[in-house]
Design an enzyme around this catalytic site. Structure first.
Site, PDB file in Angstrom:
ATOM      1  N   ASP A 435     -15.705 -41.110  63.332  1.00  0.00           N
ATOM      2  CA  ASP A 435     -16.659 -42.109  63.802  1.00  0.00           C
ATOM      3  C   ASP A 435     -18.085 -41.558  63.614  1.00  0.00           C
ATOM      4  OD1 ASP A 435     -17.801 -44.312  65.182  1.00  0.00           O
ATOM      5  OD2 ASP A 435     -16.035 -44.502  66.455  1.00  0.00           O
ATOM      6  N   ASP A 548     -18.536 -50.703  60.250  1.00  0.00           N
ATOM      7  CA  ASP A 548     -18.581 -51.216  61.622  1.00  0.00           C
ATOM      8  C   ASP A 548     -19.946 -51.872  61.826  1.00  0.00           C
ATOM      9  OD1 ASP A 548     -17.923 -51.648  64.257  1.00  0.00           O
ATOM     10  OD2 ASP A 548     -18.009 -49.554  64.862  1.00  0.00           O
ATOM     11  N   ARG A 608     -15.294 -54.586  60.912  1.00  0.00           N
ATOM     12  CA  ARG A 608     -15.197 -55.266  62.202  1.00  0.00           C
ATOM     13  C   ARG A 608     -15.581 -56.732  62.055  1.00  0.00           C
ATOM     14  NH1 ARG A 608     -18.262 -53.022  67.424  1.00  0.00           N
ATOM     15  NH2 ARG A 608     -20.045 -54.027  66.443  1.00  0.00           N
ATOM     16  N   ASP A 624     -13.565 -53.781  69.900  1.00  0.00           N
ATOM     17  CA  ASP A 624     -13.554 -52.882  71.054  1.00  0.00           C
ATOM     18  C   ASP A 624     -12.762 -53.471  72.216  1.00  0.00           C
ATOM     19  OD1 ASP A 624     -15.059 -51.393  69.392  1.00  0.00           O
ATOM     20  OD2 ASP A 624     -16.961 -51.781  70.391  1.00  0.00           O
ATOM     21  N   HIS A 682      -7.218 -45.564  68.338  1.00  0.00           N
ATOM     22  CA  HIS A 682      -8.648 -45.278  68.369  1.00  0.00           C
ATOM     23  C   HIS A 682      -9.105 -45.343  69.810  1.00  0.00           C
ATOM     24  CE1 HIS A 682     -12.753 -44.994  67.101  1.00  0.00           C
ATOM     25  NE2 HIS A 682     -13.086 -46.210  67.498  1.00  0.00           N
TER      26      HIS A 682
END
Lengths: 952, 526
Positions: A435, A548, A608, A624, A682
């Site tokens: 990340d 992302d 995403r 998320d 994740h």
């Protein structure tokens, strides 16, 4: 510990702790165009088709449309497309300025087919496209679309159409402010080419012409009322101002689906798969947003948008694709919403009202461009959608295996240790993810050299075990004069700009950030160069990419995204293109990775944000989520929605991104997660470590079993993805995709079909000991539990006992599923391994399945280097034949065993015949405990065609 | 080409299974691939093979034929066919090893003798001898290190023993001192009693002549006068009677401190009457009222306890900073008291002593002597208390787990630091672990000493610290310190593998024990 985080970010989080900050996002009433469109009265449409203007060519009917309240004329194009589609396109006949037409969502120009005018009267025209037809009614304007002879979609039947023509700001000042705004607009569109300036000039001319018209109109026509809306020419939300220089420009249209019991699609929402009525609530919203700690059972927007909606009833399936990238709201009313009086009327009249769902699409700008998908079967409809927006290229097989991620693995030793521990605990793993913290200060394409001094060594250590690395690259660029990318972008004008031409500056992970304008081909070309292995140091062709924050997420922007009045390439406002921003970004990344390998290797990208067509470039995950049971539950409906909306490669963070899962939730999430195409664990930086060995031995063992099950099914997944690529079939399917008349299943979304052979029930309640499972087939189809081979299906709804060790998964009778039972440390290590075929014959003694084999990584398959086998069991003979005779691939894999479930009685041996080998005897062995007959080691190479005979 | 058809494949596998010959008990037997010599007899070519779990008999040719027949995986020790099988690497020259069958021919060299990749694309080289050399050197180095460190460890042990003996001696002495001090205290208490009696007598003449009955009467009188005085104050409407309402206006009578004077509370003070006359007040009510008035004046202490308890309740939720809160608590208490005085309009009695009266020489001498003896008594009391504290501390120390030979004793009280780019970390065995930012800011506790938590074989290889400062929106910080042998005490590395869970590595001679299994293991095996 958040000590190192910048203060601004801390404040951002503090203000948002707890639950989704609903007040940060607009309601329909707070959005001026939604407010206006939603208020349109039923049954009073102002639009009439001017049938006398009709012209046509082979595929398209052209006709004008007139709004009697405004006096504005529109051009209507109605086109017949191949594969049972119609397309309706409406734009102003002479708009004040060009209106945005979506780019990049469609795969190619849709293939047209012949449109035949069947009948033309004074009040309607009917046209045909093969067996399907449509009737365009003049007054009131309405289009009825028929699948065969069945009316499936009725457009503007409720008269909710609204098409706000472009106009001047109605202030009779000598120096028109609207005018001034437009001049600015012209001046600041620097990157625009000459062509664009010409456009602007044309616009200016049109504008000047129209000024008198507008005034004239004012006197003649009552107008559409848009001016009376306080948000028509500027809009404020919280502290954010939207200049809206182009004023009101909304479009809206209603679609009714007679015979439909439910509608589906329009992801992304954390809601049930069957969409709910919005009669008493907010409409479903499509406006890509970074929603912090999103909650389930919400119609709020999330990260992505696919404006395709399917209507399904017992008799037919149909759909519409609303080709628009602006903010969109969708109202849904179903016949189930009928009030009591109506129900009584229906009851008294003795005719239960035919089911119907009415929908209403409302978008902020652009044009009306709708595709009608006419089915008639569910799978036909899904495939029709794929015909226009495309399908995913076949993923490299590692991407279908297991991914381990965390925000963040701290340094390269940490990465090494994770990989080592996967070996130590004998767990398969294909990919480790990094990340944002791997970068030097969130400057993408750089490494934190303290934590990752030798990324190439790190990658080499992974690849030596057959593993890959994925690193994150986000679209925000740190405003740092020591950052080459920022300097390049500033010097070359690559950033998205304000109306005055200055670079837009927002706030994201790195702090002050600007955003590359990916709508500019020059910017895309520059960006693609950044991925070159010589440029992005520390990466190899085994390093893949995670995109992302591409909604885009702007921490301090309106609704955590870009202001709508920013300007992109070509002078288009962000308002026009917002929902496709994430797609364009991943498109550039895809091209970059494609180029990186000289077009030889299949890229893998996770995104995403997404839009219709994103499946051509990236896999997506549901963002998320959180470590709670509800989020586990919603992962199935969310991926089902995405899957039928073209995006098959979907998954949810296993274990939940926020918060810490307790061990039972963790186990259940793995058991469910292995049945979603994208399978990644994740977690958030504030959570505890949760690799499978961090709980206890029981958890470790159960998770290991889940991982092995996933790996053993990789041949099946891979084959399904190949078939998705070729014909657009979704990989995950709702039950009704194959059992369209079983209305009990229409709202089931905690069970999915993987392909058409595997039925999975998610278990998402704590400490539960049995769960209800719906077995499709109306008692006529048997389903076998994949481990015990216990038979179900005689009853449709059965309570199945569950232990912690597994969730209910079944293989359908009549299917053949290819598997690999030698699970190794990575999919790469399994490439040459032999296959096991699990054959379950139906009552007629038939079973069928397919198997696709290639090199699992390169584009060679596009040059015919593959095998596509049809496996057929019939009359106690199992045959493998090539479905594509011209294709060929030199595989080292062979047939290890055939398991025949519920076999014919009295089989004592088997023989195999093939061209290369002639005939050989094979041993069989019957296992009474699970009623499986195993054919021992046929040993034949999978590249051969063969026949195995069962002999009594 | 990998694929040879079913028949060739089988024969290949069989051939492969005779890859090596080993000598066992002087006879050459073909070794089956993936099986240790010790188990070769189970795989004899002279007879059918029986799955090791006894479930099935197979012709010998089915061994290692790349198809899993036995449920326990025992027929395929040399191939990847069985999901639950394992493969034995001989690793001649180095440590033998079992690997999962799935690692046979998977393209990764797992065995140093390359035996696991006999039919894969990858070229593995036999590096067992090199590994052995490396391991030998490593073991040598470790042994050297252990030897070096052990010298210091032995010193630590000696020091620990010494400390322990010293502590024990110290403790014994302290206990004697304590008994002694207790005696002294008693002695002085007696002296004090005696002198205070004398003092009282001597001071008698300076008081009004004692007439016990009269005194009692006077006291009653005083009390009645006092009562009458308060009756006047409380009778705010000057009606000659006190009513419930009149009492309800006075916070003094809020017995339960709930902020209001209930009717029940008022009735308690009024002898259960709604209204009360002055005489009734003096005779019956005064006894109930007086303590509360005195309380209000601060003559009694119990009020303090009440409030203290109350404050303790609050503290429970607040957690760590007890001391600070205590101080604050006292402040609150003082304020509370002051406000009550304000309400009654009376100043608290001042501590300022009145002018001491002039005594004759003899009396003065007695008074002085009494005060001297009181001081001596207090001193004795204090030193007893100090001894008590010291004994407690020492007892705690002697009970601490300083390792099997007290080798960690000398580390108690020391702290070791490690600096990285951003922080300075500190590790104090038996104390706490902490982190300090180099850019300033206060120290953050990563945890207080909990206990040794290493595995039972090596208990002192890990120490746990918990109850550190609470993370923002998260749990209290914890720290796990891993210790190993080193010739000096050194905090080697600090990381934060999970948020708020820290890990430290610490080298110390205290763990250098050449005798222990852990450090001697590799050495033995080679």
């Amino acid at each position: 510990m958040a000590l190192y985080l910048r203060l601004g970010i801390i404040i951002f989080f503090v203000s948002m702790v707890g639950s989704v900050p609903r007040e940060n996002f607009k309601t329909c009433e707070q959005s001026s165009f939604c407010r206006r469109c939603r208020k349109v009265e039923h049954g009073k449409t102002a639009y009439n088709l001017l049938l006398n203007t009709t012209t046509q060519n082979d595929s398209t009917l052209y006709v004008e449309l007139y709004n009697k309240d405004t006096g504005v004329y529109y051009n209507v194009e109605f086109t017949a497309l191949k594969h049972d589609l119609f397309r309706l396109h409406i734009n102003e006949k002479s708009p004040l300025y060009p209106r945005y037409e979506v780019e990049y969502a469609l795969q190619d120009h849709p293939q047209v087919s012949q449109l035949i005018v069947v009948e033309k009267t004074a009040t309607y025209i009917s046209v045909a496209n093969g067996k399907n037809k449509a009737i365009l009614y003049a007054s009131p304007f309405k289009i009825d679309v028929y699948s065969g002879n069945q009316l499936v979609i009725s457009t503007n039947a409720r008269g909710l159409m609204r098409f706000e023509h472009l106009r001047h700001k109605p202030e009779p000042k000598p120096e028109q402010p609207g005018h001034a705004d437009q001049s600015e607009q012209t001046d600041q569109s620097e990157p625009a080419e000459q062509l664009d300036q010409q456009d602007q000039t044309v616009q200016q001319d049109q504008k000047n012409e129209k000024i008198e018209n507008v005034e004239l109109n004012d006197s003649e026509f009552p107008g559409d009322g848009a001016e009376n809306d306080p948000g028509a020419w500027e809009e404020n939300f919280k502290n954010h101002h939207d200049a809206k220089p182009y004023g009101p420009e909304a479009i809206a249209l209603d679609f009714s689906f007679p015979g439909a019991e439910h509608v589906y699609g329009i992801p992304e929402h954390a809601d049930s798969f069957a969409l709910k009525s919005t009669k008493q609530s907010e409409p479903y919203r499509l406006y890509n947003l970074d929603v912090f700690e999103y909650e389930i059972n919400e119609r709020m927007s999330l990260y992505g948008a696919v404006p395709v909606l399917y209507a399904h009833g017992k008799k037919a399936t149909s759909g519409i694709f609303w080709h628009n990238a602006a903010e969109t709201w969708i109202d849904i009313v179903s016949s189930a919403d009928n009030n009591v009086v109506q129900s009584i009327v229906n009851f008294v009249s003795g005719t239960a009202k035919k089911p119907q769902v009415d929908t209403h699409f409302m978008s902020e700008s652009g044009v009306i461009d709708v595709f009608f998908l006419l089915g008639p079967q569910p799978m036909d409809t899904f495939q029709q959608y794929a015909q226009i927006t495309g399908s995913a290229h076949l993923p490299p097989i590692f991407s279908l295996a297991y991914h381990q991620s965390r925000w963040n693995y701290n340094d390269q030793e940490d990465v090494q240790q994770i990989s080592d521990n996967y070996d130590k605990y004998d767990l398969p793993l294909d990919v480790i993810w990094l990340d944002i913290e791997y970068t030097d200060g969130k400057k993408y394409f750089t490494w934190d050299e303290r934590k990752f001094p030798n990324p190439l060594d790190m990658v080499r250590n992974l690849t030596s075990k057959g593993r890959k690395l994925v690193v994150i690259i986000d679209p925000h660029i740190k405003r740092d004069s020591n950052y080459f990318l920022h300097n390049d972008a500033t010097d070359n004008g690559y950033y998205v700009k304000h109306r005055d031409g200055k670079d837009y500056e927002g706030w994201c992970w790195p702090g002050a950030s600007s955003y590359l304008d990916f709508f500019d081909p020059t910017v895309r070309k520059y960006y693609m160069g950044l991925y070159d292995l010589s440029k992005f140091k520390g990466t190899t062709s085994d390093v893949h990419i995670w995109n992302d924050m591409n909604e885009p997420s702007v921490f301090n922007g309106p609704e955590v995204t870009m202001p709508k009045d920013l300007v992109h390439y070509g002078g288009w406002e962000h308002r026009d293109v917002h929902n496709i921003n994430g797609l364009v970004y991943t498109m550039a990344t895809y091209d970059a990775l494609f180029m990186r390998s000289g077009g030889t290797l299949r890229p893998f990208i996770l995104s995403r944000s997404f839009f219709a067509g994103s499946q051509r470039f990236a896999a997506v995950w549901t963002g998320d989520n959180a470590a709670d049971w509800e989020h586990l539950r919603i992962s199935f409906p969310m991926c089902l929605s995405l899957s039928i909306s073209g995006i098959s490669f979907c998954g949810a963070d296993v274990g939940g991104f926020f918060k810490n899962p307790e061990s039972e939730l963790f186990i259940r999430w793995y058991q469910a997660g292995i049945w979603l195409p994208f399978f990644r664990q994740h977690s958030h930086i504030e959570t505890k470590r949760r690799e499978p060995w961090t709980f206890n031995n029981d958890v470790l063992n159960i998770v290991r079993e889940s991982l092995r099950l996933r790996y053993s099914f990789l041949p099946y997944w891979y084959t399904l993805f190949r078939e998705h690529e070729v014909n657009g079939s979704p990989v995950l399917r709702p039950i009704w995709a194959h059992y369209p008349t079983e209305s009990e299943s229409f709202a089931i979304d905690d069970q999915i079909l993987v392909g058409d052979a595997i039925l999975v029930k998610s278990v998402y309640q704590q400490s539960i000991t049995e769960v209800p499972v719906y077995f499709p087939g109306e008692g006529k189809v048997a389903w076998y539990e994949i481990e015990t081979m216990e038979k179900y299906g005689a009853a449709s709804l059965v309570q199945i006992p569950v232990t912690l060790h597994k969730i209910p998964v079944f293989q359908r009778e009549g299917s053949i599923v290819p598997r690999k039972m030698r699970v190794r440390r990575s999919s790469v290590a399994m490439k040459n391994d032999p296959y096991t075929l699990v054959v379950i014959a139906n009552q007629q003694g038939l079973a069928m399945g397919n198997l696709y084999i290639d090199d699992e990584a390169s584009f060679e398959y596009r040059h015919g280097k593959y095998l596509y086998l049809r496996l057929l069991f019939k009359n106690n003979k199992l045959t493998s034949t090539m479905l594509q005779k011209l294709a060929n691939y030199n595989t080292r894999s062979w047939l290890e065993r055939v398991n025949i479930v519920n076999p014919p009685k009295g089989i004592t041996k088997a023989t195999i015949y093939s061209k290369a080998l002639g005939k050989a005897d094979l041993e069989v062995k019957y296992n009474p405990s699970n009623n499986v007959l195993t054919i021992r080691k046929p040993g034949i190479n999978m590249g051969e065609e063969w026949i195995i005979d069962l002999i009594a | 080409m990998w694929w040879f058809g079913p028949l060739t494949l089988t024969s290949l596998a069989v051939l492969a299974s005779f890859g090596r010959h080993v000598t066992q008990a002087g006879v050459q037997v073909p070794r089956v691939r993936g099986v240790p010599v010790s188990k070769s007899s189970l795989y004899s070519p002279d007879r059918d093979f029986e799955c090791l779990d006894g479930s099935l008999q197979l012709p010998y040719s089915r061994l290692n034929d790349d198809y899993c027949d036995c449920g326990d995986g025992s027929d395929e020790p040399g191939t990847a066919a069985c999901a639950n099988g394992s493969f034995y690497c001989q690793n001649s020259g180095y440590q033998a090893l079992y690997i999962p069958s799935s690692r046979v021919n998977d393209g990764v060299c797992d065995c140093c003798d390359a035996s696991d990749e006999y039919a894969s694309n990858i070229q593995c080289v036999d590096n067992c001898h090199e590994l052995r050399r490396k391991a030998w050197l490593e073991a040598q180095r470790a042994a050297e290190l252990a030897k070096e460190g052990n010298k210091i460890r032995l010193e630590y042990i000696a020091l620990g023993k010494q400390l322990s003996t010293e502590n024990k001696a110290k403790l014994a002495k302290l206990r004697i001192d304590y008994d002694e001090a207790e005696l002294i205290k008693k002695e002085r208490e007696n002296e004090k009693t005696v002198i205070e009696e004398r003092e009282a007598l001597a001071l008698e003449k300076y008081k009004s002549p004692p007439q016990s009955e009269e005194q009692a009467k006077a006291e009653n009188q005083n009390s009645a006068e006092e009562a009458a005085q308060f009756f006047q104050i409380l009778d705010s409407d000057k009606s000659g009677t006190i009513t419930v309402v009149e009492l309800q206006t006075r916070a003094t009578f809020d017995k339960d401190h709930n902020g209001e004077v209930s009717k029940e509370e008022a009735l308690y003070f009024l002898n259960n009457q709604e209204e009360i006359t002055q005489q009734e007040f003096i005779d019956f009510a005064w006894a109930n009222v007086k303590p509360f008035l005195m309380l209000e004046k601060g003559v009694f202490k119990p009020a303090e306890n009440v409030e203290r308890e109350h404050l303790d309740d609050i503290e429970v939720g607040e957690g760590e900073e007890e001391e600070d809160l205590d101080e604050e608590g006292e402040d609150v208490e003082d304020q509370g008291r002051a406000s009550e005085f304000e309400e009654t309009g009376q100043a608290p009695e001042t501590e300022a002593a009145p002018e001491p009266p002039q005594y004759d020489e003899e009396t003065q001498a007695i008074v002085d002597e009494a005060s001297r003896i009181r001081d001596r008594y207090r001193e004795a009391e204090r030193s007893l208390q100090e001894l008590q504290t010291e004994i407690q501390k020492l007892e705690e120390r002697t009970e601490r787990d300083y390792g099997s030979d007290n080798e960690f004793a000398s580390l108690d009280g020391q702290c070791f630091e490690h600096e990285d780019l951003e922080y300075v970390y500190s590790f104090c065995p038996y104390g706490r672990t902490s982190q300090r930012s180099k850019n300033g800011g206060s120290e953050v506790s990563l945890g207080q000493w909990h206990d040794w938590v290493g595995p039972s074989s090596n208990r002192y290889s890990m120490a746990k610290f918990d109850r550190g400062h609470t993370c923002w929106n998260g749990p209290a910080r914890t720290c796990l310190v891993t210790l190993r042998c080193g010739v000096e005490n050194k905090l080697l590395q600090v990381s934060e593998p999970s948020r708020c869970e820290y890990a430290m590595e610490f080298a110390t001679p205290a763990l250098c024990n050449p005798e222990s299994n852990v450090s001697g293991k590799i050495h033995d095996e080679l």
